[in-house]
Design an enzyme around this catalytic site. Sequence first.
Site, mmCIF file in Angstrom:
data_model
loop_
_atom_site.group_PDB
_atom_site.id
_atom_site.type_symbol
_atom_site.label_atom_id
_atom_site.label_comp_id
_atom_site.label_asym_id
_atom_site.label_seq_id
_atom_site.Cartn_x
_atom_site.Cartn_y
_atom_site.Cartn_z
ATOM 1 N N HIS A 354 0.830 -1.207 0.000
ATOM 2 C CA HIS A 354 0.000 0.000 0.000
ATOM 3 C C HIS A 354 0.861 1.251 0.000
ATOM 4 O O HIS A 354 0.543 2.239 -0.643
ATOM 5 C CB HIS A 354 -0.902 0.011 1.232
ATOM 6 C CG HIS A 354 -1.602 -1.287 1.421
ATOM 7 N ND1 HIS A 354 -1.993 -1.760 2.633
ATOM 8 C CD2 HIS A 354 -1.954 -2.214 0.511
ATOM 9 C CE1 HIS A 354 -2.556 -2.942 2.471
ATOM 10 N NE2 HIS A 354 -2.540 -3.238 1.207
ATOM 11 N N ARG A 461 -9.696 3.543 -7.792
ATOM 12 C CA ARG A 461 -9.615 2.356 -6.911
ATOM 13 C C ARG A 461 -10.110 2.754 -5.523
ATOM 14 O O ARG A 461 -9.346 3.271 -4.722
ATOM 15 C CB ARG A 461 -8.165 1.886 -6.804
ATOM 16 C CG ARG A 461 -7.562 1.318 -8.093
ATOM 17 C CD ARG A 461 -6.116 0.931 -7.821
ATOM 18 N NE ARG A 461 -5.585 0.006 -8.803
ATOM 19 C CZ ARG A 461 -4.669 0.324 -9.709
ATOM 20 N NH1 ARG A 461 -4.177 1.552 -9.766
ATOM 21 N NH2 ARG A 461 -4.223 -0.587 -10.549
ATOM 22 N N ARG A 497 -14.540 2.145 -9.275
ATOM 23 C CA ARG A 497 -14.568 0.694 -9.094
ATOM 24 C C ARG A 497 -15.019 0.403 -7.669
ATOM 25 O O ARG A 497 -14.534 1.033 -6.727
ATOM 26 C CB ARG A 497 -13.181 0.117 -9.328
ATOM 27 C CG ARG A 497 -13.103 -1.353 -8.960
ATOM 28 C CD ARG A 497 -11.805 -1.966 -9.363
ATOM 29 N NE ARG A 497 -10.741 -1.642 -8.432
ATOM 30 C CZ ARG A 497 -9.482 -2.022 -8.609
ATOM 31 N NH1 ARG A 497 -9.136 -2.671 -9.711
ATOM 32 N NH2 ARG A 497 -8.569 -1.729 -7.729
ATOM 33 N N GLU A 596 -10.977 -9.271 -15.734
ATOM 34 C CA GLU A 596 -9.744 -9.706 -15.093
ATOM 35 C C GLU A 596 -9.664 -11.216 -14.974
ATOM 36 O O GLU A 596 -8.598 -11.769 -14.737
ATOM 37 C CB GLU A 596 -9.658 -9.117 -13.673
ATOM 38 C CG GLU A 596 -9.687 -7.613 -13.648
ATOM 39 C CD GLU A 596 -9.730 -7.057 -12.238
ATOM 40 O OE1 GLU A 596 -8.699 -6.597 -11.761
ATOM 41 O OE2 GLU A 596 -10.814 -7.095 -11.621
ATOM 42 N N ASN A 619 -3.518 -6.352 -15.307
ATOM 43 C CA ASN A 619 -2.632 -6.860 -14.249
ATOM 44 C C ASN A 619 -3.125 -8.221 -13.776
ATOM 45 O O ASN A 619 -2.371 -9.182 -13.688
ATOM 46 C CB ASN A 619 -2.613 -5.924 -13.034
ATOM 47 C CG ASN A 619 -2.207 -4.523 -13.405
ATOM 48 O OD1 ASN A 619 -1.610 -4.303 -14.449
ATOM 49 N ND2 ASN A 619 -2.539 -3.556 -12.557
ATOM 50 N N ASP A 620 -4.404 -8.273 -13.466
ATOM 51 C CA ASP A 620 -4.949 -9.541 -12.983
ATOM 52 C C ASP A 620 -5.194 -10.510 -14.128
ATOM 53 O O ASP A 620 -4.937 -11.704 -13.996
ATOM 54 C CB ASP A 620 -6.243 -9.298 -12.190
ATOM 55 C CG ASP A 620 -5.936 -8.915 -10.750
ATOM 56 O OD1 ASP A 620 -5.095 -9.598 -10.143
ATOM 57 O OD2 ASP A 620 -6.505 -7.925 -10.254
ATOM 58 N N ARG A 630 1.353 -11.943 -9.685
ATOM 59 C CA ARG A 630 1.896 -10.649 -10.112
ATOM 60 C C ARG A 630 2.813 -10.036 -9.057
ATOM 61 O O ARG A 630 3.634 -9.172 -9.368
ATOM 62 C CB ARG A 630 0.756 -9.669 -10.440
ATOM 63 C CG ARG A 630 -0.150 -9.398 -9.267
ATOM 64 C CD ARG A 630 -1.432 -8.706 -9.686
ATOM 65 N NE ARG A 630 -1.375 -7.275 -9.453
ATOM 66 C CZ ARG A 630 -2.446 -6.481 -9.509
ATOM 67 N NH1 ARG A 630 -3.633 -6.983 -9.802
ATOM 68 N NH2 ARG A 630 -2.327 -5.200 -9.292
ATOM 69 N N CYS A 667 -7.245 -0.768 -18.185
ATOM 70 C CA CYS A 667 -6.744 0.070 -17.099
ATOM 71 C C CYS A 667 -5.627 -0.576 -16.280
ATOM 72 O O CYS A 667 -5.308 -0.128 -15.197
ATOM 73 C CB CYS A 667 -7.887 0.501 -16.175
ATOM 74 S SG CYS A 667 -8.767 -0.884 -15.434
HETATM 75 C C1 PEP Z 1 -5.823 -4.785 -12.892
HETATM 76 O O1 PEP Z 1 -5.986 -5.870 -12.328
HETATM 77 O O2 PEP Z 1 -5.300 -4.688 -14.016
HETATM 78 C C2 PEP Z 1 -6.219 -3.546 -12.227
HETATM 79 C C3 PEP Z 1 -6.166 -2.392 -12.876
HETATM 80 O O3 PEP Z 1 -6.619 -3.617 -10.929
HETATM 81 P P1 PEP Z 1 -5.637 -3.723 -9.684
HETATM 82 O O4 PEP Z 1 -4.247 -3.454 -10.176
HETATM 83 O O5 PEP Z 1 -6.117 -2.710 -8.709
HETATM 84 O O6 PEP Z 1 -5.847 -5.132 -9.251
HETATM 85 MG MG MG Z 2 -7.196 -6.074 -10.564
#
Ligand code: PEP
Ligand code: MG
Length: 742
Positions: A354, A461, A497, A596, A619-620, A630, A667
Site C-alpha cells: 500500500h 480504486r 470501481r 480480469e 494486471n490480474d 503478479r 486500465c
Molecule cells: C488490474 O488488475 O489490471 C487492475 C487495474 O486492478 P488492480 O491493479 O487494482 O488489481
Molecule cells: Mg485487478
Amino acid sequence: MRRLREAMAEPVNAQARLDKIVVLVASNMVAEVCSVYIMRADSRLELFATEGLAREAVHQTTLKVGEGLVGLIARSAEPLALADAQAHPAYSYKPETGEEIYHSFVGVPFLRGGNTLGVLVVQNRTKRTYTEEEVEVLETIAMLLAEMIASGELQSIARPGTAIAARRAQALIGSPMADGVGLGYVVLHQPRVVITRIIAEDVGSEQVRLDAAIETMRANIDLLIDDESTAGEYREVLETFRLFANDRGWLRRLREAVNTGITAEAAVERVQEDSRARMLRQTDPYMRERLHDLDELANRLLHQLTGQSMVAAPESLPDNAILVARTMGPAALLDYDRRKLRGLVLEEAGPASHIAIVARALGIPTVGEVENITGIVEQGDAIIVDGTTGEVQVRPSSDIEAAYSEKARLRARRQEQYQALRNVPAITKDGVPIGLHMNAGLLVDLPHVEETGAESIGLFRTELQFMIAPQFPRTEKQYLLYKSVMDAVPEKPVTFRTLDIGGDKILPYMTTYEEENPALGWRAIRIGLDRPALLRLQIRAMLRAGAGRELRIMFPMVASVQEFEHASELTRKEVKHLLRHGHELPHNLKLGVMLEVPSLLWQLDELLERVDFVSVGSNDLVQYLTAADRDNRRVAQRFDVLSAPILRALKSITDKGASVGKPIALCGEMGGRPIEAMALVALGYRSLSMSPSSIGPVKAMVLKLEVNDLNKYLCEILALHDGAPSLRDKLLGYAEAKGIPL
Ligand code: PEP
Ligand code: MG
C-alpha cells in the site's frame, strides 16, 4: 572508566585519542598488548592503533574478514577469548607486528546496525583466562569506539585514499516501487536514539532507570493492546512485543549489561546490537522476524530512556529529505510535507504494498526491499534513490552524484516536454483519437488530472481510501470522497470501481480469513455479493455523489455473467431507495465490469449484451492467464505481456467489442508503458487508463503512431505461429524504424 571518560573528552586529534585509549586499556587489564583494528571500505581490517605491537605496523598491517582471529571476530560479530591463541586453527601470524610471543588473546567487535565496524584486541604474554567481566569492559570500550566512528572522527586519520567501512560509499539494490530519481539527505523515519552518556556514574541508579523504563514501556504496550481501535496485524505485533517485554532472558541480559558499569541506554544499545548482528546472520525467516521485533522493542525502550521522539517530526523536515524506514504505513507518509520529500527507501515493503501505491500517487521516487538500510545509514547521510531501477547510493562519491544529477535533469527535461503536450489532443498520425485516462485512488491524486491533461479518471480504486482509514468509512465519508473526485473532473465521467479488497488488500478493521490461495480466494465482488450491506452502502454513496451527472460504476473480479447481474440488481435497489427518499440521481448511470478473470473471455457474447462498458484489468488478467502471481518476484517477469497468447487474448476482446459496438477500455499497468500501449492501440483499444506519470510518454507515442499500419503488421506477426516467447523485439524494431518515441 573515569580516565577513559576523560580521554574521550580531551580536545586532541583522533589518532592521539586512540593511542591514549589503547595505553589505558592495556594498563588497566595488565596486558602487554591492546590494538584497535578498523574495518575499511575494501573489507580489510586495518590496524589503527596499538600498545605493545610494533608501532610501524599501525596503518600498515591489514587482515581480510575471516583471516586470523581478528578477521574471525569481524565475521562472526562475536567476542572471542582464548588462553592459548596460537593453538586456535584460525590463528594467523603477521611478522611485522612481532606478536608471536603473546599467548592469550581476547577480542570484541564494535558494531553498528549489526555490521562490524572494527575489532578491539587485548593480548597477554602468559597463558591466562580472561574473565567475563573483562570481556564486558572491552565491549563498553568498543561502544565508545563505535561512537567515534559514527561521528566521522576516525575517517580523518585513515590512510589517504582509503575510506573506513562505516562511512564508505555503498551501492545497494532493492525493488523499484515508484519512478523517479531523488538526491538528498537521509531522514530516518524512526530516528536512531543518540546516546550521549555511555559510562555510568552510579550503577545502582542506572538499574533503577532501566527498571522504570521497562515498566512504563510495558504499561504503554498494554494500553495500546486494550485500545479497541488497535486491530489486525498491529495488534499481533503488540502481542509479540508484550511477550518479549516479559522475556526473562532479554531482561537479564539488559540488567547484566548495566552491571558492567554502563548507562541504561548504553546497555539497551549493546544488547540490541548483539541481536542485530544475529539477525543479519540468521537465515530462518521466522527467527529473523522475531529478532526484528526485538529490535523494535529495544528502540521503544531507548526512546523511553532518553525521552527522544519515536518518529521524525514531519513538520521539521529539511529540504531534500530522503525518508528511510524499515516499514511505514501509508498514513504516516501522508503526514510529511510532500514538497520537501525527494525520495523514500524502505527495508521491507515491496512494489505491490500500500505504501508503494501511495508513494506513486505522490510521485515520490521509492525503492523497497533494501536489506538493512536503516542499519547502514546515519541521519543526514547523503543518499540517492533511483525508483526506476531500484538503485540506492549511500554516501555517493562525487562522480556518482554527478551522474545521477544528470539523470534527474534529463528526466526533468523530458517531463517538461510532456508538459508541453498537456493540451495537445491524443490523436494518431492517421487521425484516430485515443482516450488517455488516469488511474487514481486517493485525494492526493486528483490534482494530477489537471497537471497531466488526462481526459478523465478511468479507474478510481476505492479500496485505497478504505485501506488507510482506521475504521470502516461511513457512507457519508465515502460520499464526500466520491463527490470531491467528481468535482475534480467536472466535465467528464469518472469510472469508480467498487471495493476490490481481499487477497493481499486487507482492511485492518475487518475480520480476515486464512486462505491457501488468496489471489484465487474470497475477494472483490465475491465479498461484495456475499456481504451485500457493504456493497450497497458504497453504491449508495456513489449514486449520491453522481447526482445530476453521468456516473460509471465498475465491478472488479467478475467471473460470470450472473455475478454482474447480481451486482446490477443491488444497484437498482439502491436507485429505488434513493428515489424513495427524494434524492437526486445521476442522469446517466453506466454499469460495467473489469475483465480480469479469464472465464469471461468465453462468455463475451452474453456479457457484452448486458454491460454498458468493459475495462480490461490486464494486471490480474495476465496473472490468471499465465498462472503467475503478479506480486511474486520470482515468477512475475516470467512471461512477457507482449507475447502471442496474451496479445491474442486481448485482441479477441476488442474484436468482439467492435462487432457488437461496445467500448472496451484497459486500465492495467500495460496501458501506461509506451511500447505495450502501442501494441494495445494497434489491437483496437481506444481508451487506456494509466498512472499519471505515464500520460505524457504514452501521448508522445500516440502522436507518432499510424494505427492502421501497425495493426496490419501486428496481425501478420500474430498469425505467424512461430512460437516466439515475445514479440517485444519486433515491436521495438518497428517503433525505431518509424521514429515512434518509447
Ligand atoms: C488490474 O488488475 O489490471 C487492475 C487495474 O486492478 P488492480 O491493479 O487494482 O488489481
Ligand atoms: Mg485487478
